[in-house]
Write a protein that holds these residues in place. Sequence first.
Motif, PDB file in Angstrom:
ATOM      1  N   LYS A 129       0.755  -1.019  -0.115  1.00 30.54           N
ATOM      2  CA  LYS A 129      -0.051  -0.067   0.006  1.00 30.54           C
ATOM      3  C   LYS A 129       1.042   1.115  -0.022  1.00 30.54           C
ATOM      4  N   VAL A 130       0.429   2.278  -0.683  1.00 32.38           N
ATOM      5  CA  VAL A 130       1.239   3.629  -0.824  1.00 32.38           C
ATOM      6  C   VAL A 130       0.428   4.473   0.069  1.00 32.38           C
ATOM      7  N   GLU A 131       1.156   5.389   0.720  1.00 33.24           N
ATOM      8  CA  GLU A 131       0.550   6.618   1.380  1.00 33.24           C
ATOM      9  C   GLU A 131       1.283   7.799   1.204  1.00 33.24           C
ATOM     10  N   LEU A 132       0.692   8.844   0.428  1.00 38.15           N
ATOM     11  CA  LEU A 132       1.524   9.841  -0.053  1.00 38.15           C
ATOM     12  C   LEU A 132       1.476  10.730   1.140  1.00 38.15           C
ATOM     13  N   VAL A 133       2.405  11.594   1.592  1.00 36.70           N
ATOM     14  CA  VAL A 133       2.314  12.551   2.956  1.00 36.70           C
ATOM     15  C   VAL A 133       2.944  13.921   2.593  1.00 36.70           C
ATOM     16  N   GLN A 134       2.733  14.844   3.451  1.00 37.28           N
ATOM     17  CA  GLN A 134       3.100  16.031   2.960  1.00 37.28           C
ATOM     18  C   GLN A 134       4.534  16.271   3.153  1.00 37.28           C
ATOM     19  N   PRO A 135       5.168  17.193   2.646  1.00 37.56           N
ATOM     20  CA  PRO A 135       6.716  17.333   2.503  1.00 37.56           C
ATOM     21  C   PRO A 135       6.884  17.618   4.071  1.00 37.56           C
ATOM     22  N   GLY A 136       7.997  17.323   4.823  1.00 35.62           N
ATOM     23  CA  GLY A 136       8.487  17.446   5.871  1.00 35.62           C
ATOM     24  C   GLY A 136       7.763  16.561   7.196  1.00 35.62           C
ATOM     25  N   THR A 137       7.113  15.676   6.896  1.00 37.83           N
ATOM     26  CA  THR A 137       6.421  15.119   8.110  1.00 37.83           C
ATOM     27  C   THR A 137       6.918  13.855   8.339  1.00 37.83           C
ATOM     28  N   LEU A 138       7.790  13.238   7.516  1.00 32.65           N
ATOM     29  CA  LEU A 138       8.239  11.988   8.193  1.00 32.65           C
ATOM     30  C   LEU A 138       9.663  12.411   8.958  1.00 32.65           C
ATOM     31  N   PRO A 139       9.982  11.758   9.901  1.00 29.71           N
ATOM     32  CA  PRO A 139      11.105  11.843  10.692  1.00 29.71           C
ATOM     33  C   PRO A 139      12.341  12.108  10.051  1.00 29.71           C
ATOM     34  N   ARG A 140      13.273  12.979  10.429  1.00 29.43           N
ATOM     35  CA  ARG A 140      14.596  13.281   9.832  1.00 29.43           C
ATOM     36  C   ARG A 140      15.530  12.486  10.670  1.00 29.43           C
ATOM     37  N   PHE A 141      16.919  12.056  10.141  1.00 29.74           N
ATOM     38  CA  PHE A 141      17.849  11.298  11.174  1.00 29.74           C
ATOM     39  C   PHE A 141      19.244  12.185  10.769  1.00 29.74           C
ATOM     40  N   GLU A 142      19.701  12.430  11.757  1.00 34.70           N
ATOM     41  CA  GLU A 142      21.064  13.073  11.718  1.00 34.70           C
ATOM     42  C   GLU A 142      22.321  11.790  11.512  1.00 34.70           C
ATOM     43  N   GLY A 143      22.031  10.838  12.150  1.00 32.40           N
ATOM     44  CA  GLY A 143      22.729   9.615  11.794  1.00 32.40           C
ATOM     45  C   GLY A 143      22.359   8.783  10.955  1.00 32.40           C
ATOM     46  N   LYS A 144      22.364   7.575  11.105  1.00 34.59           N
ATOM     47  CA  LYS A 144      21.609   6.490  10.581  1.00 34.59           C
ATOM     48  C   LYS A 144      19.934   6.662  10.128  1.00 34.59           C
TER      49      LYS A 144
END
Length: 444
Positions: free
Chosen positions: A419-434
């Motif tokens: 299943k595919v869910e399209l989300v707004q830009p900037g909503t998924l978590p960002r990671f500074e490491g891995k």
Amino acid sequence: MTSDAIQGGFDLISWNPNIEEMPRAQLDRLQLKLLKLQTHKMYDFSPFYHERMRAAGVMPSDIKTLADVKKLPFMTKKDLRDGYPDKLFMCDRSELLRYHASSGTTGKPTIVGYTRNDLENWSESLARAMTSVGLGKDDVIQVSNTYGLFSGGLGFHYAIEKMGAVVVPASTGNTERQIELIRDLEVTAIASTPSYLMYLGEVAAKMGIDIKKDTKLRIGLLGAEPWSDRMRDRIYETMGVKGINCYGASELSGPLFSECSEQQGIHIWGDLALVEIVDPDTGEPLGPGERGEMVITMLQKEALPIVRYRMGDITTLNDEVCACGRTHPRINRIQGRVDDMIIIRGINVFPSQVEHSLMQHPELGNEFQLVVDRKGHMDNMLVRVELKPEAFTDNIIELNALRERISNRLKGTLNVSAKVELVQPGTLPRFEGKAKRVVDRREY
Ligand SMILES: [Zn+2]
């Protein structure tokens, strides 16, 4: 064998500018000589590995050819954890110059100790790697890997100094300041994770700084997480930065190897490491071009022995001489982790395959997440992916059509539907490491 005789072996391979183009037969002989020396040294000085060899019924004298490496028992991360902090070391504490430690996110951290030669070989390896992509003493290189117990920051730092380039020890965090440093100090290359470099590009755009036009940044020394060729293309298109695939692990020393400017696989310096590819289930050796788990033996380690260490990384080996003239074997892009691999309805799925498929769609941003759960006995995979700001729309028909295209392509790549869910830009978590791409909600 006395330790003097062993030491004699190391003199033979002190830095030689021609070592990288050494004829293959000569490199093989050198590797065999080093493997024999290392095996003797471990048998004599590492109580842990001595016992391991005795249990496997193998003696140092059993190593007569390079292929005999397969007689030696494997080592795993568990061995390092069980040996915490320094039970596996084979040198006196007085010979140690430094410790590093792994993050310890999945249990006890693992500790790696370094003698002077261990540190020297580490810098040598990475300096050779950076030289092979055209970097040199005129470059200014920003290290945006964490400094401290994590081996990424200091590993690049000393290798850059050894090469004679200027180092900017930025470490992680404070991204706006990092971008100003890149612009103001005319930084030409950056060492970081690929996801952090993309994040840095996003922040620069918000600050009104165009990395391509306003800075001299041209090379990204990228590693510590799996990434795809499409992501590399995207970094180049948006930032004008050539992404160089780097490889290493804290257990081996830290970051050690990279692609050369041909970008056809990562050179593993044969005088420092012997690489094998094995079947992850049976442990049997596989040939060049066959996909399996990478196993590495460090040939000159003095503090912590690393013998047939199972990296958990899936790749293939390329044994041909590179177009750059270097004869040392190459590994191809890491295609996933043995332990990151998720199995959906009996099919192996690697997050890197999903990334590769998603990146074919120009409407999609760089961030995605795989959410796996199980209803009854049925596994379900949901792929959550960010739209690019310019592709964001409230036109449901358009969005549904896009979702359908993504879903079809995923099915074609993975052989399993998602299943595919399209989300707004900037909503998924960002990671500074891995980056952590997989959320597995199944109960085992
Ligand atoms: Zn090459």
